[in-house]
Design a protein around this motif. Structure first.
Motif, PDB file in Angstrom:
ATOM      1  N   UNK A   1       6.637  -8.428  20.507  1.00  0.00           N
ATOM      2  CA  UNK A   1       5.594  -7.410  20.360  1.00  0.00           C
ATOM      3  C   UNK A   1       5.891  -6.494  19.180  1.00  0.00           C
ATOM      4  N   UNK A   2       7.164  -6.261  18.872  1.00  0.00           N
ATOM      5  CA  UNK A   2       7.507  -5.472  17.682  1.00  0.00           C
ATOM      6  C   UNK A   2       7.090  -6.222  16.423  1.00  0.00           C
ATOM      7  N   UNK A   3       7.356  -7.539  16.387  1.00  0.00           N
ATOM      8  CA  UNK A   3       6.951  -8.359  15.242  1.00  0.00           C
ATOM      9  C   UNK A   3       5.427  -8.355  15.095  1.00  0.00           C
ATOM     10  N   UNK A   4       4.727  -8.481  16.202  1.00  0.00           N
ATOM     11  CA  UNK A   4       3.260  -8.488  16.201  1.00  0.00           C
ATOM     12  C   UNK A   4       2.727  -7.152  15.695  1.00  0.00           C
ATOM     13  N   UNK A   5       3.351  -6.048  16.105  1.00  0.00           N
ATOM     14  CA  UNK A   5       2.920  -4.723  15.677  1.00  0.00           C
ATOM     15  C   UNK A   5       3.047  -4.595  14.159  1.00  0.00           C
ATOM     16  N   UNK A   6       4.214  -4.962  13.614  1.00  0.00           N
ATOM     17  CA  UNK A   6       4.446  -4.840  12.169  1.00  0.00           C
ATOM     18  C   UNK A   6       3.494  -5.735  11.386  1.00  0.00           C
ATOM     19  N   UNK A   7       3.280  -6.963  11.864  1.00  0.00           N
ATOM     20  CA  UNK A   7       2.370  -7.884  11.172  1.00  0.00           C
ATOM     21  C   UNK A   7       0.928  -7.374  11.224  1.00  0.00           C
ATOM     22  N   UNK A   8       0.520  -6.845  12.371  1.00  0.00           N
ATOM     23  CA  UNK A   8      -0.832  -6.311  12.509  1.00  0.00           C
ATOM     24  C   UNK A   8      -1.059  -5.090  11.638  1.00  0.00           C
ATOM     25  N   UNK A   9      -0.056  -4.211  11.584  1.00  0.00           N
ATOM     26  CA  UNK A   9      -0.149  -3.023  10.733  1.00  0.00           C
ATOM     27  C   UNK A   9      -0.283  -3.432   9.269  1.00  0.00           C
ATOM     28  N   UNK A  10       0.542  -4.374   8.848  1.00  0.00           N
ATOM     29  CA  UNK A  10       0.491  -4.861   7.465  1.00  0.00           C
ATOM     30  C   UNK A  10      -0.889  -5.437   7.152  1.00  0.00           C
ATOM     31  N   UNK A  11      -1.386  -6.293   8.035  1.00  0.00           N
ATOM     32  CA  UNK A  11      -2.705  -6.918   7.851  1.00  0.00           C
ATOM     33  C   UNK A  11      -3.801  -5.856   7.767  1.00  0.00           C
ATOM     34  N   UNK A  12      -3.766  -4.885   8.670  1.00  0.00           N
ATOM     35  CA  UNK A  12      -4.810  -3.860   8.721  1.00  0.00           C
ATOM     36  C   UNK A  12      -4.796  -3.004   7.456  1.00  0.00           C
ATOM     37  N   UNK A  13      -3.615  -2.595   7.019  1.00  0.00           N
ATOM     38  CA  UNK A  13      -3.512  -1.728   5.836  1.00  0.00           C
ATOM     39  C   UNK A  13      -3.889  -2.489   4.572  1.00  0.00           C
TER      40      UNK A  13
ATOM     41  N   UNK B   1       0.870  -1.183   0.000  1.00  0.00           N
ATOM     42  CA  UNK B   1       0.000   0.000   0.000  1.00  0.00           C
ATOM     43  C   UNK B   1       0.901   1.224   0.000  1.00  0.00           C
ATOM     44  N   UNK B   2       0.336   2.357  -0.330  1.00  0.00           N
ATOM     45  CA  UNK B   2       1.108   3.600  -0.378  1.00  0.00           C
ATOM     46  C   UNK B   2       1.508   4.043   1.029  1.00  0.00           C
ATOM     47  N   UNK B   3       2.569   4.840   1.126  1.00  0.00           N
ATOM     48  CA  UNK B   3       2.930   5.390   2.436  1.00  0.00           C
ATOM     49  C   UNK B   3       1.781   6.156   3.085  1.00  0.00           C
ATOM     50  N   UNK B   4       0.988   6.869   2.291  1.00  0.00           N
ATOM     51  CA  UNK B   4      -0.138   7.614   2.865  1.00  0.00           C
ATOM     52  C   UNK B   4      -1.162   6.681   3.496  1.00  0.00           C
ATOM     53  N   UNK B   5      -1.419   5.528   2.871  1.00  0.00           N
ATOM     54  CA  UNK B   5      -2.366   4.562   3.433  1.00  0.00           C
ATOM     55  C   UNK B   5      -1.825   3.969   4.738  1.00  0.00           C
ATOM     56  N   UNK B   6      -0.533   3.672   4.755  1.00  0.00           N
ATOM     57  CA  UNK B   6       0.097   3.141   5.968  1.00  0.00           C
ATOM     58  C   UNK B   6       0.074   4.207   7.063  1.00  0.00           C
ATOM     59  N   UNK B   7       0.412   5.431   6.696  1.00  0.00           N
ATOM     60  CA  UNK B   7       0.442   6.542   7.650  1.00  0.00           C
ATOM     61  C   UNK B   7      -0.921   6.745   8.311  1.00  0.00           C
ATOM     62  N   UNK B   8      -1.985   6.643   7.534  1.00  0.00           N
ATOM     63  CA  UNK B   8      -3.335   6.849   8.069  1.00  0.00           C
ATOM     64  C   UNK B   8      -3.639   5.848   9.180  1.00  0.00           C
ATOM     65  N   UNK B   9      -3.258   4.601   9.004  1.00  0.00           N
ATOM     66  CA  UNK B   9      -3.495   3.580  10.025  1.00  0.00           C
ATOM     67  C   UNK B   9      -2.526   3.757  11.192  1.00  0.00           C
TER      68      UNK B   9
END
Length: 141
Positions: free
Chosen positions: A125-137, A12-20
């Motif tokens: 928890x860092x791995x979980x954060x990155x995976x969750x962000x990726x999934x959500x975006x 996804x675009x940086x803007x889409x990632x930034x929004x989440x």
């Protein structure tokens, strides 16, 4: 100095990632390790995060750098620099329409050796954060 790092490629675009990423009250919806986030992401504002790693303690931080869509830095710690944590979020376009997300937290200060021994391992928890962000975006879930 001690540190934790994580990185992920998000389709996804940086803007889409930034929004989440900057919708901090929404973090518990996609990161099961985050219980609650108070405050808003704006330069100079304070944000409090409650995590499963330390559920009885809120971690107050200050947004010390903000470059929308690209970079955000949160700083927290003890008075007089006795212990300091600096978390940096970086979004970089990957050239294919996606984004490389990177998060790093560095700890410094004379009390670091003592505090480090009592800190939980934040790697998972860092791995979980990155995976969750990726999934959500990428999938909105």
């Amino acid at each position: 100095m001690k540190a934790y790092d994580v990185a992920a490629t998000i389709e996804a675009s940086p803007d889409a990632v930034w929004a989440v990423l900057t919708d901090t009250p929404g973090w518990p919806r996609w990161d099961s390790g985050v219980r609650q986030v108070e405050g808003r992401v704006a330069l100079g504002e304070k944000v409090k995060v409650v995590t499963d790693a330390s559920p009885d303690r809120a971690f107050p931080v200050k947004v010390t750098e903000l470059d929308p869509g690209r970079r955000m830095v949160w700083t927290g710690g003890m008075p007089l620099g006795l212990f300091k944590g600096v978390r940096t979020y970086i979004l970089t376009p990957d050239g294919n329409g996606g984004t490389r997300f990177a998060m790093r937290e560095e700890y410094t200060g004379p009390l670091l050796p003592l505090i480090w021994r009592s800190m939980p391992d934040l790697g998972p928890s860092f791995q979980q954060f990155a995976a969750g962000l990726k999934q959500r975006v990428e999938h909105g879930a």
